[in-house]
Design an enzyme around this catalytic site. Structure first.
Site, PDB file in Angstrom:
ATOM      1  N   ARG A 168       0.560  -1.440   0.031  1.00 33.95           N
ATOM      2  CA  ARG A 168       0.259   0.256  -0.056  1.00 33.95           C
ATOM      3  C   ARG A 168       0.626   1.378   0.228  1.00 33.95           C
ATOM      4  NH1 ARG A 168      -5.328  -1.921   1.623  1.00 33.95           N
ATOM      5  NH2 ARG A 168      -6.389  -0.349   2.066  1.00 33.95           N
ATOM      6  N   PRO A 169       1.579   1.500  -0.930  1.00 34.04           N
ATOM      7  CA  PRO A 169       2.294   2.704  -1.459  1.00 34.04           C
ATOM      8  C   PRO A 169       1.044   4.157  -0.787  1.00 34.04           C
ATOM      9  CG  PRO A 169       1.616   2.130  -3.301  1.00 34.04           C
ATOM     10  CD  PRO A 169       1.217   1.086  -2.183  1.00 34.04           C
ATOM     11  N   ILE A 170       2.439   5.052  -0.217  1.00 34.45           N
ATOM     12  CA  ILE A 170       1.644   6.636  -0.114  1.00 34.45           C
ATOM     13  C   ILE A 170       2.688   7.197  -0.429  1.00 34.45           C
ATOM     14  CG2 ILE A 170       1.044   6.036   2.138  1.00 34.45           C
ATOM     15  CD1 ILE A 170       3.617   6.962   3.473  1.00 34.45           C
ATOM     16  N   ASP A 171       3.076   6.746  -1.454  1.00 28.41           N
ATOM     17  CA  ASP A 171       3.892   8.271  -3.096  1.00 28.41           C
ATOM     18  C   ASP A 171       3.564   9.450  -2.936  1.00 28.41           C
ATOM     19  OD1 ASP A 171       2.713   6.020  -4.409  1.00 28.41           O
ATOM     20  OD2 ASP A 171       3.283   7.032  -5.846  1.00 28.41           O
ATOM     21  N   LEU A 172       1.734   9.269  -2.900  1.00 34.51           N
ATOM     22  CA  LEU A 172       0.613  10.187  -3.385  1.00 34.51           C
ATOM     23  C   LEU A 172       0.662  11.209  -2.346  1.00 34.51           C
ATOM     24  CD1 LEU A 172      -1.408   8.154  -5.804  1.00 34.51           C
ATOM     25  CD2 LEU A 172       0.493   9.948  -6.494  1.00 34.51           C
TER      26      LEU A 172
ATOM     27  N   ASP B 116     -14.438  -3.187  -1.832  1.00 37.05           N
ATOM     28  CA  ASP B 116     -14.378  -3.020  -1.185  1.00 37.05           C
ATOM     29  C   ASP B 116     -15.555  -4.217  -0.692  1.00 37.05           C
ATOM     30  OD1 ASP B 116     -12.172  -2.032  -0.066  1.00 37.05           O
ATOM     31  OD2 ASP B 116     -13.261  -0.593   1.447  1.00 37.05           O
TER      32      ASP B 116
HETATM   33  C1  UD1 Z   1      -9.933   3.520   1.341  1.00 36.23           C
HETATM   34  C2  UD1 Z   1     -10.370   2.086   2.022  1.00 36.23           C
HETATM   35  C3  UD1 Z   1     -10.497   1.280   1.658  1.00 36.23           C
HETATM   36  C4  UD1 Z   1     -11.115   1.412  -0.176  1.00 36.23           C
HETATM   37  C5  UD1 Z   1      -9.613   1.928  -0.629  1.00 36.23           C
HETATM   38  C6  UD1 Z   1     -10.198   2.069  -2.234  1.00 36.23           C
HETATM   39  C7  UD1 Z   1      -9.857   3.416   4.189  1.00 36.23           C
HETATM   40  C8  UD1 Z   1     -10.013   3.721   5.488  1.00 36.23           C
HETATM   41  N1  UD1 Z   1      -9.944   2.908   3.261  1.00 36.23           N
HETATM   42  O1  UD1 Z   1      -7.860   2.943   1.448  1.00 36.23           O
HETATM   43  O2  UD1 Z   1     -11.345   0.544   2.528  1.00 36.23           O
HETATM   44  O3  UD1 Z   1     -10.288  -0.180  -0.446  1.00 36.23           O
HETATM   45  O4  UD1 Z   1      -9.777   3.401  -0.466  1.00 36.23           O
HETATM   46  O5  UD1 Z   1     -11.643   2.411  -2.325  1.00 36.23           O
HETATM   47  O6  UD1 Z   1     -11.075   5.070   3.616  1.00 36.23           O
HETATM   48  N2  UD1 Z   1      -2.054   4.477  -3.798  1.00 36.23           N
HETATM   49  C9  UD1 Z   1      -0.459   4.131  -4.824  1.00 36.23           C
HETATM   50  N3  UD1 Z   1       0.533   5.304  -3.553  1.00 36.23           N
HETATM   51  C10 UD1 Z   1      -0.272   6.692  -3.002  1.00 36.23           C
HETATM   52  C11 UD1 Z   1      -1.782   5.966  -2.624  1.00 36.23           C
HETATM   53  C12 UD1 Z   1      -2.149   4.921  -3.511  1.00 36.23           C
HETATM   54  O7  UD1 Z   1      -0.275   3.694  -5.830  1.00 36.23           O
HETATM   55  O8  UD1 Z   1       0.462   7.226  -2.377  1.00 36.23           O
HETATM   56  C13 UD1 Z   1      -2.397   3.007  -4.965  1.00 36.23           C
HETATM   57  C14 UD1 Z   1      -2.876   1.741  -3.813  1.00 36.23           C
HETATM   58  O9  UD1 Z   1      -1.910   1.475  -4.032  1.00 36.23           O
HETATM   59  C15 UD1 Z   1      -4.123   1.906  -5.028  1.00 36.23           C
HETATM   60  C16 UD1 Z   1      -4.730   3.149  -5.197  1.00 36.23           C
HETATM   61  O10 UD1 Z   1      -4.102   3.379  -5.394  1.00 36.23           O
HETATM   62  O11 UD1 Z   1      -3.659   0.353  -5.353  1.00 36.23           O
HETATM   63  C17 UD1 Z   1      -6.105   3.087  -4.636  1.00 36.23           C
HETATM   64  O12 UD1 Z   1      -5.959   2.706  -3.332  1.00 36.23           O
HETATM   65  P1  UD1 Z   1      -6.432   4.499  -1.844  1.00 36.23           P
HETATM   66  O13 UD1 Z   1      -7.254   5.206  -3.006  1.00 36.23           O
HETATM   67  O14 UD1 Z   1      -5.204   4.858  -1.612  1.00 36.23           O
HETATM   68  O15 UD1 Z   1      -6.776   3.010  -1.204  1.00 36.23           O
HETATM   69  P2  UD1 Z   1      -7.124   3.391   0.678  1.00 36.23           P
HETATM   70  O16 UD1 Z   1      -7.329   5.066   1.062  1.00 36.23           O
HETATM   71  O17 UD1 Z   1      -5.195   3.151   0.932  1.00 36.23           O
END
Ligand code: UD1
Length: 427
Positions: free
Chosen positions: A127-131, A316
């Protein structure tokens, strides 16, 4: 699978048709960002409609560690953030809940500094947080990744920025909003996530004095204000819990009335359930929606389910729909576009007799007439809910362990399903 003694389990005797009425709990994915948002408020906030969830308890522990005074009374949580005494979240608290990363924007917004341990991967793959990091850097935050920690500082203050997300990330959109509400100037987020939980967060923050517009669309604008006060707010209904109960009704060919729901938030699921042959409608007499579902006897496979960002089919809800699809006449193809590694429940469903083949992000489900009870292990939250859903249909007894995963997001799933006729208990 060898069953360990003393491990809590959910035991289900399948075959009962569900019938009756259930309340839909408040949304887990709203409560977490809302609780973190209270860090920005110089005063007391009260959040209503908060279910009992271990993830909400973990968020309260983080708030207490920061010096906020957080207390629960029944379904309401009050948070007084008048004085913060800490800007670091210890690693053990971060580990309790992966989505604790949403505290980053809020702590930075309030204090201009923060130290968090890197959340790392989780059961749904990396679960990256680069964004999140890219956006906060654009807003003037200096972020150093050192020894598994994020050390963040903005001694010169946080400023508004134009941010375009390559993926409409829910968590990144939330963190940017939280950091931007008290920043200098205006922040614009393009390709923002449109999920109802973003709308709920913006509604709460605006009650507290923030100036956010466009939440729920792909462009969100946040005009920074000097300070925020506290506010009272009712958390929106949990659309994924609603989806779970709809699948439970359909898999038992039963009928349920879901109260305190929001029909608009589940609108992507309705055509899929209708295609299967379910009768589903809504009415609104009290301000909240009641959703009625009646599953006919012969349910057909819906052919293809492709997850996507809101307003598309939510990732989900995919696991519970996979459990349901395993019992329908015909073949359903699932295409998972949001997360890697989101089909782990498929193998466990196979123990019940489901016919599912997985290739990377595609799963092909061939419906079978019978599932039979088995010992199962939940390895993530919604995967666990999918096992409970399937066990309601399976002949004989199923014992599901890995219950802490389910408790993260469901307030008394056992009590609720029992109330509407399931033979289910904690053991
Ligand atoms: C939130 C929900 C989770 C749901 C998901 C998608 C919460 C607590 N969790 O998770 O239940 O399944 O939304 O609807 O609200 N990504 C990147 N870089 C980033 C951030 C995200 O590459 O910095 C990618 C992730 O790996 C994933 C996609 O973007 O493939 C969507 O992730 P994101 O929308 O950020 O999900 P969460 O906020 O973690």
């Amino acid at each position: 699978m060898a069953l360990k003694k003393g491990v809590p389990r959910i035991v289900v005797q399948g075959g009962n048709k569900l019938a009756g009425e259930l309340d839909v709990q408040g949304a887990k994915n709203s409560i977490l960002p809302l609780l973190s948002a209270t860090v920005l408020c110089q005063g007391e906030s009260v959040l209503h409609n908060c279910p009992n969830l271990t993830d909400a308890d973990a968020a309260c522990r983080i708030l207490n560690c920061l010096g906020c005074r957080c207390a629960r009374e029944a379904k309401s949580i009050s948070v007084n953030s008048s004085e913060l005494i800490n800007t670091d979240v210890p690693a053990e608290l971060m580990r309790e809940m992966r989505s604790s990363i949403v505290f980053l924007g809020a702590i930075l917004g309030r204090t201009r500094q923060c130290r968090l341990s890197f959340p790392g991967g989780c059961e749904l793959g990396p679960r990256p947080i680069d964004l999140h990091i890219m956006a906060l850097r654009k807003m003037g935050v200096d972020i150093k990744e050192e020894h598994g920690y994020l050390n963040c500082n903005a001694p010169g203050g946080i400023h508004g920025a134009y941010i375009s997300l390559s993926i409409p990330s829910v968590g990144a959109t939330e963190n940017i909003i939280l950091a931007a509400v008290t920043a200098k100037g205006t922040t614009e987020i393009h390709n923002a996530a449109c999920e109802p939980e973003i709308v709920d967060l913006a509604a709460f923050l605006n009650k507290c004095g923030a100036r956010i517009s466009g939440a729920g669309t792909g462009t969100v604008a946040i005009e920074g204000v000097e300070r925020l006060g506290g506010a009272e707010h009712k958390v929106i209904p949990d659309r994924i819990v609603a989806a779970t109960y709809l699948c439970c009704a359909a898999i038992t060919r039963g009928e349920l009335m879901l109260k305190n729901a929001d029909y608009n938030h589940i609108s992507a699921l309705v055509p899929v359930l209708e295609q299967m042959g379910c009768n589903i409608y809504t009415y609104n007499t009290t301000g909240e929606d009641t959703v009625y579902i009646n599953a006919g006897k012969i349910l057909r496979a819906p052919y293809k389910i492709r997850t996507s960002a809101h307003p598309g089919f939510p990732t989900d809800a995919q696991p519970m729909f996979m459990a349901l699809a395993s019992t329908l006449k015909g073949t359903t193809v699932f295409v998972e576009t949001i997360f890697d590694n989101r089909f782990r429940h498929a193998q466990e469903l196979g123990r019940l007799g489901a016919k599912i083949s997985v290739d990377d992000r595609v799963a092909v489900v061939e419906g079978v007439e019978r599932l039979t009870g088995a010992d199962l292990e939940a390895t993530d939250l919604r995967g666990g809910a999918a096992l409970v859903t399937a066990a309601l249909f399976a002949e004989g007894t199923s014992r599901i362990c890995g219950i802490p995963h389910i408790d993260r997001g469901y307030d008394d799933i056992v009590g609720n399903l029992k109330k509407v006729g399931a033979d289910i208990k904690n053991a």
